[in-house]
Write an enzyme that holds these catalytic residues in place. Structure first.
Site, PDB file in Angstrom:
ATOM      1  N   TYR A 106       1.075  -1.208  -0.172  1.00 16.81           N
ATOM      2  CA  TYR A 106      -0.182  -0.001   0.048  1.00 16.81           C
ATOM      3  C   TYR A 106       0.791   1.295   0.108  1.00 16.81           C
ATOM      4  CZ  TYR A 106      -4.349   2.394   0.682  1.00 16.81           C
ATOM      5  OH  TYR A 106      -5.388   3.365   0.613  1.00 16.81           O
ATOM      6  N   LYS A 115      -3.774   8.445   3.172  1.00 18.18           N
ATOM      7  CA  LYS A 115      -4.943   8.099   3.813  1.00 18.18           C
ATOM      8  C   LYS A 115      -5.122   8.551   5.050  1.00 18.18           C
ATOM      9  CE  LYS A 115      -7.237   6.405   0.128  1.00 18.18           C
ATOM     10  NZ  LYS A 115      -8.449   7.182  -0.512  1.00 18.18           N
TER      11      LYS A 115
END
Length: 258
Positions: A159, A166
């Protein structure tokens, strides 16, 4: 108890982030349309329009416009059109994120400044811009939703830079919720589990991540885009007026596993 449909019917909202029929934003739009909401829909650029316009027409959208948050003036044009046609806005669904491929696939320690700035600009700062533009149209209150992921909270393989981005998005959501709470404007970040969207296709090893999430989730599966839409509809409805500033997981329970 009043059905959610009656608490959503007639609300007017903007959906940003539909790329194709597998997009989380489209799942949200489909559920909200079924419940009687009126939707403005944006597409990224001329190339994307041929995929998004038919979906927007399926949602009976009266406003269909381009919106690339990196193109000056496009965001202002969208909100100006909404102000002219509706004079108000009840909700916004912000479902966009981007990082350059090389930066997304590399280590966080190696990310370029330009790649980091672009990822933050598109994925996080755009929420601030949309909230600022929506505020005067939400005189009677409203709801703004954005899309996060569990990688904001825990380190997930591959990720990479989107984890810190995020995390910033979730924190930004809380601060905006605090600042606008007394105006009746509520913000939440939805955190779906992994879904086979176009954006997810840019994550290395995503198919393996998807199967692992399904195996580990208490429900033994991944969620659908319509299930995310159902939670979005609840949060947009007047049934959720006592809630703001949350990160809400819609991931078949995956986030509770150690």
């Amino acid at each position: 108890m009043t059905p959610i449909g009656e608490l959503v019917r007639g609300k007017k909202g903007l959906i940003v982030g539909i790329a194709n029929e597998g997009s989380i934003a489209f799942g949200c739009g489909r559920v909200l349309h079924r419940l009687g909401a009126e939707l403005a829909v944006t597409y990224l650029n001329a190339k994307a329009e041929k995929w998004v316009r038919p979906l927007a027409e399926e949602l009976a959208s009266p406003i269909i416009m381009p919106l690339d948050v990196e193109v000056p003036g496009e965001l202002d044009a969208v909100f100006a059109a909404i102000a002219r046609q509706w004079g108000k806005l009840d909700f916004v669904i912000h479902s966009i994120a981007f990082a350059p491929r090389d930066d997304l696939h590399g280590r966080v320690v190696d990310v370029s400044r330009e790649g980091f700035e672009q990822a933050m600009r598109v994925s996080c700062y755009s929420l601030i811009e949309m909230t600022r533009a929506a505020e005067p149209l939400m005189a009677a209150g409203g709801t703004i939703l954005t899309m996060s992921y569990y990688g904001a909270e825990k380190v997930l393989d591959n990720y990479n830079i989107m984890g810190p981005v995020k995390a910033a998005l979730e924190s930004t959501t809380r601060y905006l919720a605090h600042e606008l709470g007394q105006k009746g404007i509520r913000l939440h970040a939805l955190s779906p589990g992994p879904l086979k969207t176009r954006a997810a296709g840019g994550i290395a090893g995503f198919d393996e991540l998807l199967s692992q999430a399904a195996a580990r989730a208490p429900q033994g599966r991944v969620v659908t885009i319509d299930e995310v839409g159902q939670v979005a509809a609840f949060l947009i409805s007047d049934a959720a007026t006592g809630m703001t500033g949350n990160t809400i997981y819609v991931d078949a329970g995956y986030h509770i596993m150690g």
